[in-house]
Enzyme design. Structure first.
Site, PDB file in Angstrom:
ATOM      1  N   LYS A   1      46.809  90.416  -1.043  1.00 13.45           N
ATOM      2  CA  LYS A   1      47.276  89.448  -2.045  1.00 13.45           C
ATOM      3  C   LYS A   1      46.119  88.559  -2.514  1.00 13.45           C
ATOM      4  CE  LYS A   1      48.734  86.307   1.618  1.00 13.45           C
ATOM      5  NZ  LYS A   1      49.836  86.004   2.547  1.00 13.45           N
TER       6      LYS A   1
ATOM      7  N   TYR B   1      24.606  65.188 -12.280  1.00 11.49           N
ATOM      8  CA  TYR B   1      25.584  64.161 -12.637  1.00 11.49           C
ATOM      9  C   TYR B   1      25.501  62.986 -11.662  1.00 11.49           C
ATOM     10  CZ  TYR B   1      27.903  67.313 -15.913  1.00 11.49           C
ATOM     11  OH  TYR B   1      28.197  68.128 -16.956  1.00 11.49           O
TER      12      TYR B   1
HETATM   13  C1  LIG Z   1      49.420  86.404   3.889  1.00  9.54           C
HETATM   14  C2  LIG Z   1      50.370  87.024   4.823  1.00  9.54           C
HETATM   15  C3  LIG Z   1      49.912  87.744   5.930  1.00  9.54           C
HETATM   16  C4  LIG Z   1      48.452  87.840   6.322  1.00  9.54           C
HETATM   17  O1  LIG Z   1      48.067  86.668   7.002  1.00  9.54           O
HETATM   18  P1  LIG Z   1      46.601  86.548   7.661  1.00  9.54           P
HETATM   19  O2  LIG Z   1      46.665  85.268   8.401  1.00  9.54           O
HETATM   20  O3  LIG Z   1      45.634  86.506   6.540  1.00  9.54           O
HETATM   21  O4  LIG Z   1      46.416  87.740   8.506  1.00  9.54           O
HETATM   22  C5  LIG Z   1      50.842  88.407   6.707  1.00  9.54           C
HETATM   23  N1  LIG Z   1      52.173  88.337   6.416  1.00  9.54           N
HETATM   24  C6  LIG Z   1      52.649  87.634   5.371  1.00  9.54           C
HETATM   25  C7  LIG Z   1      54.107  87.584   5.124  1.00  9.54           C
HETATM   26  C8  LIG Z   1      51.772  86.934   4.552  1.00  9.54           C
HETATM   27  O5  LIG Z   1      52.245  86.227   3.526  1.00  9.54           O
END
Ligand SMILES: *Cc1c(COP(=O)(O)O)cnc(C)c1O
Length: 366
Positions: free
Chosen positions: A41, A253
């Protein structure tokens, strides 16, 4: 995706080391008793989802997970054919898109399930889904005590439930509550029976508590120290200007940096719009690995640093390095008072990304 050579001429870019990704992937697979689902994601936490999906499917991933229909669609448009799981909770309005792009949504509501079943019937497609169960986070998921009724209701609508999962709220923070959630999920599993694909732990859950089928993001990108994982990303930039300061010169800046005179200053063409957190990037690595302090404030598109001497404009500086030292993403997060996830996802899409496997350039995103 264009081809490699042009980007290696870039003035600023991100390089992703697929060999390091592979090492992390193999390590995590050895840790888990069952399947490891790569979580891609938010552009694979800033690393670029499509090239990573391609690589991980070529290395035996059975499915990958993303958060939104748009992210899933981007993988499909990029030619990814493997299974794509949508995390979160399907909104009824997204059911049709999820079906059309052959994405497997997570269901937390009967409204979502109903929309999925109805749209599937209209399109002549099979509605498939994972059931999300809430075991204590209170964000998404059917309450764990009602998982069996929820499953029956969803299946009665004609949805094929293939997987069942929950998410840990305190992995890496509070072991006792991890055990509470695991206990609840075990009871769900006993109530629902085998015949479903159950998955549970995230990165910290797997690394600290072990796991069977797991969904892993952060650890795959190597952004957790202490387990032999290695960060896979470098942010590189070449100076656009090199100059010598006079005593009393002020830089950037607010004129915040005041020169003693004689310092070599150079300007790198990356700033907070590229994802450098203002006030939190303190050093970059110069040629030979020398630490060069940031001088003055970080601007939107540029950052000024002090170099030990004059350098040609072709010189390459490592703005973010793949380690846990003062120029790594973890140091940025710590100085910013936030988590590494947040600094990683803010690495801008405007930086081209080059994907290397050893010396070979496998992919370029620009
Ligand atoms: C983002 C997410 C993960 C992965 O989490 P990490 O801490 O990056 O391993 C796993 N399960 C769900 C439902 C998530 O939203």
């Amino acid at each position: 995706m264009g081809h490699a050579a042009a980007n290696l001429e870039a003035r600023a870019w991100i390089e992703v080391d697929l060999g390091a990704l592979e090492a992390n992937w193999l390590f995590l697979q050895a840790q888990a008793k069952g399947e490891v689902i790569p979580v891609l994601k938010a552009e694979a936490y800033g690393h670029g989802a499509l090239p990573l999906a391609r690589f991980l499917f070529s290395r035996g991933a059975r499915r990958v997970a993303v958060a939104t229909v748009g992210e899933g669609r981007a993988l499909r448009r990029g030619g990814v054919e493997g299974e794509v799981l949508l995390l979160g909770s399907l909104h009824p309005l997204e059911a049709e898109e999820a079906l059309r792009w052959d994405l497997v949504p997570s269901l937390s509501t009967l409204e979502g399930a109903r929309a999925l079943a109805e749209r599937a019937r209209a399109l002549g497609l099979t509605p498939r889904a994972h059931l999300k169960v809430d075991t204590g986070m209170n964000r998404v998921g059917f309450p764990w005590e009602e998982a069996r009724e929820a499953l029956r209701a969803v299946e009665a609508m004609g949805v094929r439930v293939e997987g069942v999962y929950t998410h840990l709220a305190t992995a890496g923070e509070e072991a006792a509550f991890v055990e509470v959630q695991r206990g609840r999920f075990q009871r769900v599993r006993e109530a629902l029976g085998e015949g479903y694909f159950y998955h549970l732990e995230n990165s910290h859950g797997l690394l600290l508590h072990g796991g069977e089928n797991v969904r892993v993001g952060l650890a795959l990108y190597g952004l957790i120290p202490g387990f032999g994982l290695k960060p896979i990303l470098r942010l590189l930039a070449r100076p656009t200007l090199v100059k010598r300061l006079k005593a009393g010169d002020r830089v950037g800046y607010g004129g915040e940096y005041l020169a003693q005179g004689g310092e070599w200053l150079l300007t790198l063409p990356v700033g907070y719009a590229d994802g450098l957190p203002r006030g939190a990037v303190r050093f970059v690595k110069g040629p030979g690995g020398r630490l060069c302090p940031v001088a003055g404030r970080i601007s939107m598109d540029q950052t000024t640093v002090l170099a030990p001497g004059p350098v040609p404009l072709e010189a390459v500086f490592e703005v973010a390095s793949p380690d846990f030292g003062p120029t790594g993403l973890l140091a940025w997060a710590e100085a910013r008072g936030t988590i590494p996830y947040e600094v990683a996802v803010h690495l801008s899409r405007r930086l081209p990304r080059v994907y290397r496997y050893g010396e070979e350039v496998r992919d370029v995103l620009d």
